[in-house]
Design a protein around this motif. Structure first.
Motif, PDB file in Angstrom:
ATOM      1  N   ARG A 257      -1.701  74.947  10.127  1.00 47.50           N
ATOM      2  CA  ARG A 257      -1.226  73.884  11.135  1.00 47.50           C
ATOM      3  C   ARG A 257      -1.262  72.592  10.392  1.00 47.50           C
ATOM      4  N   ARG A 258      -2.255  72.295   9.698  1.00 49.78           N
ATOM      5  CA  ARG A 258      -2.536  71.050   9.364  1.00 49.78           C
ATOM      6  C   ARG A 258      -1.601  70.546   8.202  1.00 49.78           C
ATOM      7  N   ILE A 259      -1.303  71.608   7.218  1.00 47.84           N
ATOM      8  CA  ILE A 259      -0.335  71.628   6.271  1.00 47.84           C
ATOM      9  C   ILE A 259       1.122  71.354   6.949  1.00 47.84           C
ATOM     10  N   LEU A 260       1.336  72.131   7.624  1.00 44.65           N
ATOM     11  CA  LEU A 260       2.883  72.073   8.136  1.00 44.65           C
ATOM     12  C   LEU A 260       3.012  70.781   8.795  1.00 44.65           C
ATOM     13  N   ALA A 261       2.147  70.357   9.502  1.00 46.38           N
ATOM     14  CA  ALA A 261       2.123  68.699  10.204  1.00 46.38           C
ATOM     15  C   ALA A 261       2.312  67.804   9.185  1.00 46.38           C
ATOM     16  N   ALA A 262       1.406  67.971   8.105  1.00 49.49           N
ATOM     17  CA  ALA A 262       1.505  67.013   7.167  1.00 49.49           C
ATOM     18  C   ALA A 262       2.811  66.806   6.484  1.00 49.49           C
ATOM     19  N   ALA A 263       3.245  67.995   6.145  1.00 48.18           N
ATOM     20  CA  ALA A 263       4.701  68.177   5.354  1.00 48.18           C
ATOM     21  C   ALA A 263       5.849  67.614   6.088  1.00 48.18           C
ATOM     22  N   LYS A 264       5.801  68.181   7.548  1.00 48.30           N
ATOM     23  CA  LYS A 264       6.983  67.684   8.504  1.00 48.30           C
ATOM     24  C   LYS A 264       6.902  65.944   8.327  1.00 48.30           C
ATOM     25  N   ASN A 265       5.595  65.338   8.559  1.00 49.10           N
ATOM     26  CA  ASN A 265       5.793  64.141   8.630  1.00 49.10           C
ATOM     27  C   ASN A 265       6.077  63.240   7.401  1.00 49.10           C
ATOM     28  N   VAL A 266       5.640  63.675   6.309  1.00 46.04           N
ATOM     29  CA  VAL A 266       5.856  63.303   4.723  1.00 46.04           C
ATOM     30  C   VAL A 266       7.457  63.266   4.702  1.00 46.04           C
ATOM     31  N   ILE A 267       8.188  64.597   5.009  1.00 47.01           N
ATOM     32  CA  ILE A 267       9.435  64.898   4.933  1.00 47.01           C
ATOM     33  C   ILE A 267      10.239  63.878   5.745  1.00 47.01           C
ATOM     34  N   GLY A 268      10.113  63.606   7.204  1.00 42.41           N
ATOM     35  CA  GLY A 268      10.441  62.871   7.961  1.00 42.41           C
ATOM     36  C   GLY A 268      10.448  61.405   7.622  1.00 42.41           C
ATOM     37  N   ARG A 269       9.381  60.765   7.147  1.00 35.29           N
ATOM     38  CA  ARG A 269       9.303  59.445   6.540  1.00 35.29           C
ATOM     39  C   ARG A 269      10.217  59.282   5.014  1.00 35.29           C
TER      40      ARG A 269
END
Length: 380
Positions: free
Chosen positions: A313-325
């Motif tokens: 969950r943490r990895i996917l949340a971090a990835a989506k945050n970075v990708i979005g920014r």
């Protein structure tokens, strides 16, 4: 991150890349977007003929048996072409829900068709009030005879306007935001009481809102145990997030290429504007954001099919945050580098920018995933 595809994975990515380059020019994409389907049926058929719609499914169902990395290879190239076909919705998300929650009969009935490309699925999980929370479900499913009766509304169902099968979440128990009590149903859009209201989306695709008015379905439409779909939806939305991250990287790659080419060609004061140091620095920043996004997309792909855990969950949340920014940064700075032309419908960069902004808002934007990541870190 040092990451190399193996020979089979590289062949898969090269196959998709050749297909997209040969069949999906920007001009053709504009034409596809204006059709009733909103994408190219012929291109979808070619994806199927090459076995690409079967990539994530088991060999028993005629699939490739691929995982997160194989899906990443396909999605990145589809992103480079801004392809409008419902690969994410039908193959990755819809197929994943059926594969995880369905019984043997349901998997045989529907996954074989999805893998062959003959059947297209859509995922109807969001509602007008839900704001990225897939547990916020007010649509109700009540026992009715030997089956169920569904009532409610679903919002922004991408590809739902032309889907052959719609996967709908509905509450069979509990309050509107409880994780427990959510059930998943597979229904035909031709079922009495199903109303679809179609519209174009900002990135050139098409979607619809769905109204369910006393929709009767049999017990065989229920996927998995009654009231137990919450965990399945969470897991499969994680796979869809990893696929979205991969697509975003493909979009960013072309957006940066277009910007760099423009800086080399556009002249001011008799020299290419790429000679100006401030624009060189901006281009370097855009490339840095792309590399960071690519690393996070690879990390997300590596856990896409892993067992559910807080680490996943943490990895996917971090990835989506970075990708979005990163996507927003590249979009905004690319438009600023282009000037007014970067905002016009006729110029391809604007469409890449719109797709990046849309990806940021699919399955939770960067702020939502930052909060999710922070909560998970506090709980660890």
């Amino acid at each position: 991150m040092d990451f190399q595809l193996n020979e089979e994975q590289q062949m898969l990515q090269d196959t998709v890349a050749r297909l997209v380059r040969g069949e999906y020019s920007f001009e053709k994409r504009l034409e596809f977007s204006e059709t009733e389907a909103g994408y190219s049926e012929a291109f979808w058929a070619k994806l199927s003929e090459l076995g690409l719609t079967a990539v994530p499914f088991s060999e028993e169902l005629g699939g490739f048996g691929g995982g997160g990395v194989e899906v990443q290879s396909v999605m990145t190239e589809l992103g480079r072409g801004l392809c409008l076909e419902p690969y994410l919705q039908s193959v990755v998300f819809g197929g994943g829900l059926i594969a995880q929650a369905g019984n043997d009969s349901q998997r045989e009935q529907w996954l074989t068709g999805i893998a062959s490309g003959e059947l297209k699925a859509a995922v109807a999980l969001q509602e007008p009030q839900s704001f990225y929370d897939l547990n916020d479900v007010e649509t109700r499913a009540e026992k009715s005879g030997a089956g169920y009766q569904l009532n409610g509304r679903k919002a922004v169902v991408i590809g739902g306007h032309c889907a052959d099968l719609i996967l709908v979440s509905a509450r069979t128990s509990g309050d509107s935001r409880d994780a427990d009590g959510i059930s998943l149903f597979a229904l035909s859009p031709d079922t009495a009481g199903v109303e679809r209201r179609s519209y174009p989306t900002i990135d050139g695709a098409k979607g619809c809102d769905i109204v369910l008015n006393n929709v009767q379905v049999g017990a065989d439409a229920l996927l998995g145990g009654e009231g137990q779909a919450g965990a399945v939806i969470e897991y499969q939305s994680g796979r869809a997030i990893a696929a979205l991250c991969a697509e975003a990287v493909g979009v960013m790659e072309v957006a940066n290429e277009l910007t760099l080419d423009y800086l080399k060609q556009r002249k001011q004061f008799g020299v290419p504007i790429g000679k100006f140091q401030v624009l060189q620095h901006r281009m370097v920043d855009m490339m840095s954001e792309l590399e960071q996004a690519r690393s996070m997309a690879i990390l997300a792909a590596s856990v896409a099919d892993a067992e559910q855990s807080d680490e996943r969950r943490r990895i996917l949340a971090a990835a989506k945050n970075v990708i979005g920014r990163s996507g927003q940064f590249i979009s905004e700075n690319g438009i600023q580098s282009h000037g007014g032309i970067g905002m016009t419908w006729e110029y391809n960069f604007a469409h890449y920018a719109k797709r990046l902004i849309t990806i940021n808002h699919q399955l939770g934007d960067d702020d939502v995933h930052l909060e999710r990541y922070a909560r998970l870190m506090q709980a660890s």
